[in-house]
Design a protein around this motif. Structure first.
Motif, PDB file in Angstrom:
ATOM      1  N   HIS A 186       0.854  -1.189   0.000  1.00 62.94           N
ATOM      2  CA  HIS A 186       0.000   0.000   0.000  1.00 62.94           C
ATOM      3  C   HIS A 186       0.895   1.246   0.000  1.00 62.94           C
ATOM      4  O   HIS A 186       1.931   1.282   0.681  1.00 62.94           O
ATOM      5  CB  HIS A 186      -0.887  -0.005   1.250  1.00 62.94           C
ATOM      6  CG  HIS A 186      -2.008   0.976   1.196  1.00 62.94           C
ATOM      7  ND1 HIS A 186      -1.850   2.313   1.502  1.00 62.94           N
ATOM      8  CD2 HIS A 186      -3.325   0.822   0.858  1.00 62.94           C
ATOM      9  CE1 HIS A 186      -3.007   2.932   1.370  1.00 62.94           C
ATOM     10  NE2 HIS A 186      -3.912   2.049   0.973  1.00 62.94           N
ATOM     11  N   PRO A 187       0.519   2.294  -0.754  1.00 61.67           N
ATOM     12  CA  PRO A 187       1.376   3.498  -0.829  1.00 61.67           C
ATOM     13  C   PRO A 187       1.580   4.190   0.519  1.00 61.67           C
ATOM     14  O   PRO A 187       2.633   4.791   0.751  1.00 61.67           O
ATOM     15  CB  PRO A 187       0.628   4.408  -1.815  1.00 61.67           C
ATOM     16  CG  PRO A 187      -0.765   3.860  -1.894  1.00 61.67           C
ATOM     17  CD  PRO A 187      -0.644   2.403  -1.650  1.00 61.67           C
ATOM     18  N   ASP A 188       0.586   4.114   1.407  1.00 57.19           N
ATOM     19  CA  ASP A 188       0.752   4.751   2.718  1.00 57.19           C
ATOM     20  C   ASP A 188       1.849   4.072   3.528  1.00 57.19           C
ATOM     21  O   ASP A 188       2.548   4.720   4.315  1.00 57.19           O
ATOM     22  CB  ASP A 188      -0.562   4.700   3.498  1.00 57.19           C
ATOM     23  CG  ASP A 188      -1.618   5.623   2.904  1.00 57.19           C
ATOM     24  OD1 ASP A 188      -1.256   6.454   2.050  1.00 57.19           O
ATOM     25  OD2 ASP A 188      -2.796   5.500   3.287  1.00 57.19           O
ATOM     26  N   GLU A 237       1.630  -1.973  -6.972  1.00 59.70           N
ATOM     27  CA  GLU A 237       2.133  -1.002  -5.998  1.00 59.70           C
ATOM     28  C   GLU A 237       3.659  -1.025  -5.931  1.00 59.70           C
ATOM     29  O   GLU A 237       4.301   0.021  -5.793  1.00 59.70           O
ATOM     30  CB  GLU A 237       1.550  -1.286  -4.611  1.00 59.70           C
ATOM     31  CG  GLU A 237       0.084  -0.950  -4.451  1.00 59.70           C
ATOM     32  CD  GLU A 237      -0.227   0.528  -4.662  1.00 59.70           C
ATOM     33  OE1 GLU A 237       0.691   1.358  -4.472  1.00 59.70           O
ATOM     34  OE2 GLU A 237      -1.363   0.837  -5.036  1.00 59.70           O
ATOM     35  N   MET A 267       4.959   0.783  -9.087  1.00 56.42           N
ATOM     36  CA  MET A 267       4.818   2.247  -8.980  1.00 56.42           C
ATOM     37  C   MET A 267       5.782   2.830  -7.954  1.00 56.42           C
ATOM     38  O   MET A 267       6.320   3.917  -8.128  1.00 56.42           O
ATOM     39  CB  MET A 267       3.363   2.607  -8.635  1.00 56.42           C
ATOM     40  CG  MET A 267       2.417   2.484  -9.815  1.00 56.42           C
ATOM     41  SD  MET A 267       0.749   3.082  -9.473  1.00 56.42           S
ATOM     42  CE  MET A 267       0.077   1.689  -8.573  1.00 56.42           C
ATOM     43  N   GLU A 301       8.649   5.620  -8.739  1.00 54.23           N
ATOM     44  CA  GLU A 301       8.794   6.876  -7.972  1.00 54.23           C
ATOM     45  C   GLU A 301      10.217   7.053  -7.459  1.00 54.23           C
ATOM     46  O   GLU A 301      10.775   8.158  -7.509  1.00 54.23           O
ATOM     47  CB  GLU A 301       7.813   6.872  -6.794  1.00 54.23           C
ATOM     48  CG  GLU A 301       6.401   7.256  -7.165  1.00 54.23           C
ATOM     49  CD  GLU A 301       5.555   7.532  -5.917  1.00 54.23           C
ATOM     50  OE1 GLU A 301       6.024   8.252  -5.021  1.00 54.23           O
ATOM     51  OE2 GLU A 301       4.429   7.018  -5.856  1.00 54.23           O
ATOM     52  N   LEU A 348       7.897   0.595 -14.315  1.00 55.86           N
ATOM     53  CA  LEU A 348       6.446   0.621 -14.556  1.00 55.86           C
ATOM     54  C   LEU A 348       6.009  -0.522 -15.455  1.00 55.86           C
ATOM     55  O   LEU A 348       4.902  -1.046 -15.316  1.00 55.86           O
ATOM     56  CB  LEU A 348       6.041   1.947 -15.186  1.00 55.86           C
ATOM     57  CG  LEU A 348       5.689   3.095 -14.249  1.00 55.86           C
ATOM     58  CD1 LEU A 348       5.293   4.325 -15.042  1.00 55.86           C
ATOM     59  CD2 LEU A 348       4.557   2.720 -13.309  1.00 55.86           C
ATOM     60  N   HIS A 353      -3.021  -1.662 -16.962  1.00 56.46           N
ATOM     61  CA  HIS A 353      -3.800  -1.140 -15.820  1.00 56.46           C
ATOM     62  C   HIS A 353      -3.678   0.380 -15.761  1.00 56.46           C
ATOM     63  O   HIS A 353      -3.046   0.934 -14.879  1.00 56.46           O
ATOM     64  CB  HIS A 353      -3.280  -1.754 -14.504  1.00 56.46           C
ATOM     65  CG  HIS A 353      -3.296  -3.240 -14.482  1.00 56.46           C
ATOM     66  ND1 HIS A 353      -4.462  -3.954 -14.278  1.00 56.46           N
ATOM     67  CD2 HIS A 353      -2.315  -4.150 -14.633  1.00 56.46           C
ATOM     68  CE1 HIS A 353      -4.181  -5.241 -14.310  1.00 56.46           C
ATOM     69  NE2 HIS A 353      -2.888  -5.390 -14.527  1.00 56.46           N
ATOM     70  N   THR A 386      -4.589   3.217 -14.527  1.00 53.78           N
ATOM     71  CA  THR A 386      -5.292   4.014 -13.504  1.00 53.78           C
ATOM     72  C   THR A 386      -4.705   5.427 -13.497  1.00 53.78           C
ATOM     73  O   THR A 386      -3.670   5.702 -14.119  1.00 53.78           O
ATOM     74  CB  THR A 386      -5.113   3.394 -12.123  1.00 53.78           C
ATOM     75  OG1 THR A 386      -3.714   3.441 -11.776  1.00 53.78           O
ATOM     76  CG2 THR A 386      -5.575   1.938 -12.097  1.00 53.78           C
ATOM     77  N   GLN A 387      -5.373   6.314 -12.785  1.00 46.38           N
ATOM     78  CA  GLN A 387      -4.887   7.696 -12.681  1.00 46.38           C
ATOM     79  C   GLN A 387      -3.485   7.758 -12.106  1.00 46.38           C
ATOM     80  O   GLN A 387      -2.626   8.488 -12.603  1.00 46.38           O
ATOM     81  CB  GLN A 387      -5.856   8.518 -11.824  1.00 46.38           C
ATOM     82  CG  GLN A 387      -5.510  10.014 -11.785  1.00 46.38           C
ATOM     83  CD  GLN A 387      -6.522  10.796 -10.963  1.00 46.38           C
ATOM     84  OE1 GLN A 387      -7.385  10.221 -10.317  1.00 46.38           O
ATOM     85  NE2 GLN A 387      -6.405  12.108 -11.000  1.00 46.38           N
ATOM     86  N   ARG A 388      -3.251   6.956 -11.052  1.00 50.38           N
ATOM     87  CA  ARG A 388      -1.930   6.964 -10.410  1.00 50.38           C
ATOM     88  C   ARG A 388      -0.850   6.447 -11.358  1.00 50.38           C
ATOM     89  O   ARG A 388       0.249   7.000 -11.411  1.00 50.38           O
ATOM     90  CB  ARG A 388      -1.960   6.105  -9.142  1.00 50.38           C
ATOM     91  CG  ARG A 388      -2.626   6.792  -7.964  1.00 50.38           C
ATOM     92  CD  ARG A 388      -2.591   5.927  -6.728  1.00 50.38           C
ATOM     93  NE  ARG A 388      -1.229   5.642  -6.329  1.00 50.38           N
ATOM     94  CZ  ARG A 388      -0.790   4.456  -5.924  1.00 50.38           C
ATOM     95  NH1 ARG A 388      -1.607   3.423  -5.897  1.00 50.38           N
ATOM     96  NH2 ARG A 388       0.472   4.289  -5.574  1.00 50.38           N
ATOM     97  N   VAL A 389      -1.150   5.388 -12.095  1.00 48.46           N
ATOM     98  CA  VAL A 389      -0.168   4.823 -13.028  1.00 48.46           C
ATOM     99  C   VAL A 389       0.199   5.836 -14.097  1.00 48.46           C
ATOM    100  O   VAL A 389       1.372   6.074 -14.409  1.00 48.46           O
ATOM    101  CB  VAL A 389      -0.720   3.527 -13.681  1.00 48.46           C
ATOM    102  CG1 VAL A 389       0.164   3.100 -14.849  1.00 48.46           C
ATOM    103  CG2 VAL A 389      -0.817   2.411 -12.651  1.00 48.46           C
TER     104      VAL A 389
END
Length: 328
Positions: free
Chosen positions: A258-260, A293, A296, A300, A315, A322, A324-327
């Protein structure tokens, strides 16, 4: 002929009654002092249980007034308030006579056998009235009387949650598990969630010592609970124990990337260089190398190090497979 048969049946019934009375009288005259009283008691019991059965059927049929009448008749014959009061209370509630229902529920409190039913009935009334404070006290009492009753335990947990009484909710949950009202694995998971809520509340109150303890406990009970892992890691950092913080976050990442978690992992060493960070983050990135995750996160890290080709390679095909907005 029909009339003759009916008359004969009535005559036989009366004969049996008279013979039963004569037999009881004969036993009494021969020294059985309770023979007559037992005879009349049996008659009263038959009438009483018949009235009780009619009252229960009337209650099931929605005929509340008939149910109350039969319950009162059954009480005259049986003198068993623990049976008749319950029907009267439920019938009164169905009829909208809350005052009568409250009165009967209070009578049920005087008998240990029916105390739980009385407390639970009053609790439901208070819930319907919106008096949650009194309802919670009654729920606590009812749960103490019968901790195996699932519905009462659930009501108490819900009320404690609305009052932010996380400590009390955890005690209730533990009691449910101990008495078999909840599976152990489900109880453990829910207790972790409640411990997390308790930790958040204590953080807001500014009591950092208790917050650290609660956050660490929440994470130990359920390591894959992401907010608990983050709170526990920050608690360890406050204790100047970055090694334990890293262990908590990596364990949670292995359970569910998870990114958090990655953001919290970065907080352990905020001043490190990009190259040092990429090296340190291998503890996370090697756990699930093909997870979106992880890809990504690696991208980053390489972007921060201005390694554009490596970022694109990290990536992979996420942008097409996939998107998605984050990708993107």
């Amino acid at each position: 002929s029909v009339i003759a048969v009916v008359v004969l049946l009535i005559a036989v019934w009366l004969l049996l009654k008279v013979m039963s009375l004569l037999l009881a009288t004969w036993k009494f005259l021969n020294g059985d002092e309770t023979a007559l009283s037992r005879h009349f008691d049996r008659n009263r019991e038959r009438k009483g249980y018949a009235a009780l059965a009619e009252g229960m059927m009337a209650l099931a049929s929605g005929e509340e007034r008939t149910a109350m009448t039969n319950a009162a008749r059954a009480e005259r014959y049986l003198r068993r308030p623990e049976l008749t009061n319950l029907i009267t209370a439920q019938a009164a509630e169905m009829a909208g006579d809350r005052k009568k229902a409250t009165e009967v529920y209070k009578r049920l409190l005087t008998d240990e056998r029916t105390k739980f039913v009385g407390v639970r009935g009053l609790m439901k009334q208070k819930l319907e009235e919106g008096d949650t404070e009194t309802a919670m006290k009654l729920a606590e009492k009812a749960f103490a009387l019968n901790p195996q009753h699932a519905e009462t335990g659930d009501v108490l947990l819900a009320l404690q949650a609305t009052q932010n009484d996380w400590h009390g909710a955890r005690e209730t949950l533990g009691t449910k598990v101990r008495h078999g009202a909840l599976p152990k694995d489900v109880g453990k998971r829910r207790d972790a969630v409640l411990a997390l809520q308790e930790a958040k509340g204590v953080f807001e109150d500014g009591n950092s010592i208790r917050a650290r303890e609660a956050a660490i406990e929440a994470n130990q009970k359920s390591p894959d609970l992401i907010p608990a892992a983050i709170l526990a890691a920050r608690a360890y950092l406050e204790q100047e124990n970055p090694r334990y913080a890293a262990r908590v976050l990596s364990k949670a990442w292995k359970a569910s990337p998870h990114p958090d978690l990655a953001a919290a992992y970065a907080e352990i060493k905020p001043d490190e260089s990009s190259a040092e960070r990429i090296k340190r983050f291998r503890t996370l990135t090697k756990a699930h190398p093909n997870h979106p995750e992880t890809k990504m996160l690696l991208a980053e890290l390489h972007v921060a190090a201005q390694e554009w080709d490596k970022a694109k390679a990290a990536l992979g095909d996420l942008a097409t497979e996939h998107p998605t907005q984050r990708v993107l």
